[in-house]
Design a protein around this motif. Structure first.
Motif, PDB file in Angstrom:
ATOM      1  N   GLY A  39      41.529  17.437  41.032  1.00  0.00           N
ATOM      2  CA  GLY A  39      41.554  18.455  39.983  1.00  0.00           C
ATOM      3  C   GLY A  39      41.980  19.799  40.535  1.00  0.00           C
ATOM      4  O   GLY A  39      41.760  20.101  41.705  1.00  0.00           O
ATOM      5  N   ASP A  40      42.631  20.596  39.705  1.00  0.00           N
ATOM      6  CA  ASP A  40      43.086  21.913  40.147  1.00  0.00           C
ATOM      7  C   ASP A  40      41.914  22.775  40.590  1.00  0.00           C
ATOM      8  O   ASP A  40      40.809  22.673  40.063  1.00  0.00           O
ATOM      9  N   ASN A  41      42.183  23.635  41.571  1.00  0.00           N
ATOM     10  CA  ASN A  41      41.183  24.561  42.083  1.00  0.00           C
ATOM     11  C   ASN A  41      41.861  25.901  42.350  1.00  0.00           C
ATOM     12  O   ASN A  41      41.730  26.461  43.420  1.00  0.00           O
ATOM     13  N   ASP A  42      42.625  26.385  41.375  1.00  0.00           N
ATOM     14  CA  ASP A  42      43.319  27.658  41.524  1.00  0.00           C
ATOM     15  C   ASP A  42      42.327  28.803  41.332  1.00  0.00           C
ATOM     16  O   ASP A  42      41.364  28.688  40.573  1.00  0.00           O
ATOM     17  N   LEU A  43      42.576  29.910  42.033  1.00  0.00           N
ATOM     18  CA  LEU A  43      41.668  31.055  41.994  1.00  0.00           C
ATOM     19  C   LEU A  43      42.474  32.336  42.097  1.00  0.00           C
ATOM     20  O   LEU A  43      43.431  32.406  42.873  1.00  0.00           O
ATOM     21  N   TYR A  44      42.085  33.349  41.325  1.00  0.00           N
ATOM     22  CA  TYR A  44      42.693  34.673  41.379  1.00  0.00           C
ATOM     23  C   TYR A  44      41.557  35.681  41.506  1.00  0.00           C
ATOM     24  O   TYR A  44      40.564  35.593  40.793  1.00  0.00           O
ATOM     25  N   SER A  45      41.725  36.634  42.425  1.00  0.00           N
ATOM     26  CA  SER A  45      40.638  37.566  42.693  1.00  0.00           C
ATOM     27  C   SER A  45      41.201  38.943  43.037  1.00  0.00           C
ATOM     28  O   SER A  45      42.247  39.050  43.685  1.00  0.00           O
ATOM     29  N   VAL A  46      40.519  39.995  42.585  1.00  0.00           N
ATOM     30  CA  VAL A  46      40.815  41.367  42.977  1.00  0.00           C
ATOM     31  C   VAL A  46      39.501  42.024  43.386  1.00  0.00           C
ATOM     32  O   VAL A  46      38.428  41.639  42.923  1.00  0.00           O
ATOM     33  N   GLY A  47      39.595  42.996  44.265  1.00  0.00           N
ATOM     34  CA  GLY A  47      38.365  43.648  44.698  1.00  0.00           C
ATOM     35  C   GLY A  47      38.638  44.909  45.497  1.00  0.00           C
ATOM     36  O   GLY A  47      39.788  45.299  45.709  1.00  0.00           O
ATOM     37  N   SER A  48      37.560  45.513  45.928  1.00  0.00           N
ATOM     38  CA  SER A  48      37.660  46.730  46.720  1.00  0.00           C
ATOM     39  C   SER A  48      36.512  46.793  47.721  1.00  0.00           C
ATOM     40  O   SER A  48      35.503  46.116  47.577  1.00  0.00           O
ATOM     41  N   ARG A  49      36.723  47.615  48.727  1.00  0.00           N
ATOM     42  CA  ARG A  49      35.692  47.868  49.742  1.00  0.00           C
ATOM     43  C   ARG A  49      35.682  49.363  50.022  1.00  0.00           C
ATOM     44  O   ARG A  49      36.722  49.966  50.263  1.00  0.00           O
ATOM     45  N   TRP A  50      34.499  49.931  49.951  1.00  0.00           N
ATOM     46  CA  TRP A  50      34.331  51.346  50.205  1.00  0.00           C
ATOM     47  C   TRP A  50      33.384  51.510  51.391  1.00  0.00           C
ATOM     48  O   TRP A  50      32.245  51.037  51.352  1.00  0.00           O
ATOM     49  N   LEU A  51      33.850  52.147  52.428  1.00  0.00           N
ATOM     50  CA  LEU A  51      33.035  52.410  53.616  1.00  0.00           C
ATOM     51  C   LEU A  51      32.216  53.664  53.362  1.00  0.00           C
ATOM     52  O   LEU A  51      32.737  54.779  53.358  1.00  0.00           O
ATOM     53  N   VAL A  52      30.912  53.465  53.111  1.00  0.00           N
ATOM     54  CA  VAL A  52      30.023  54.577  52.764  1.00  0.00           C
ATOM     55  C   VAL A  52      29.662  55.375  54.008  1.00  0.00           C
ATOM     56  O   VAL A  52      29.727  56.599  54.013  1.00  0.00           O
ATOM     57  N   THR A  53      29.262  54.663  55.060  1.00  0.00           N
ATOM     58  CA  THR A  53      28.987  55.274  56.367  1.00  0.00           C
ATOM     59  C   THR A  53      29.602  54.364  57.424  1.00  0.00           C
ATOM     60  O   THR A  53      30.206  53.347  57.106  1.00  0.00           O
ATOM     61  N   ASP A  54      29.421  54.706  58.676  1.00  0.00           N
ATOM     62  CA  ASP A  54      29.944  53.857  59.758  1.00  0.00           C
ATOM     63  C   ASP A  54      29.324  52.461  59.760  1.00  0.00           C
ATOM     64  O   ASP A  54      29.921  51.524  60.251  1.00  0.00           O
ATOM     65  N   LYS A  55      28.130  52.322  59.206  1.00  0.00           N
ATOM     66  CA  LYS A  55      27.425  51.042  59.237  1.00  0.00           C
ATOM     67  C   LYS A  55      27.203  50.413  57.857  1.00  0.00           C
ATOM     68  O   LYS A  55      26.633  49.337  57.761  1.00  0.00           O
ATOM     69  N   THR A  56      27.646  51.086  56.799  1.00  0.00           N
ATOM     70  CA  THR A  56      27.382  50.592  55.447  1.00  0.00           C
ATOM     71  C   THR A  56      28.659  50.597  54.616  1.00  0.00           C
ATOM     72  O   THR A  56      29.405  51.577  54.623  1.00  0.00           O
ATOM     73  N   SER A  57      28.876  49.490  53.906  1.00  0.00           N
ATOM     74  CA  SER A  57      30.012  49.436  52.983  1.00  0.00           C
ATOM     75  C   SER A  57      29.567  48.794  51.672  1.00  0.00           C
ATOM     76  O   SER A  57      28.612  48.025  51.632  1.00  0.00           O
TER      77      SER A  57
END
Length: 66
Positions: A36-54
């Motif tokens: 069976g098909d298993n196609d996937l589409y995804s968008v996202g973002s990453r924000w680095l809040v501090t040197d140790k936290t995102s």
């Protein structure tokens, strides 16, 4: 049951500490319909809040689940 999938992810840095990305996954071979098909589409973002936290956010839709 075997399948062959291919995926590609693109990431772009908008500014220091802020990235956006998109992912595409396609089913190339699904064992004559057994897998069976298993196609996937995804968008996202990453924000680095501090040197140790995102913070990460993703939105995806595909054949198996949204």
């Amino acid at each position: 049951m075997n399948a062959l999938l291919a995926a590609l992810r693109y990431t772009h840095t908008l500014s220091p500490g802020l990235e956006v990305h998109g992912t595409v996954q396609q089913t190339l071979d699904e064992d004559n319909g057994a897998y069976g098909d298993n196609d996937l589409y995804s968008v996202g973002s990453r924000w680095l809040v501090t040197d140790k936290t995102s913070l990460n956010a993703d939105l995806s839709a595909g054949d198996r689940a949204d």
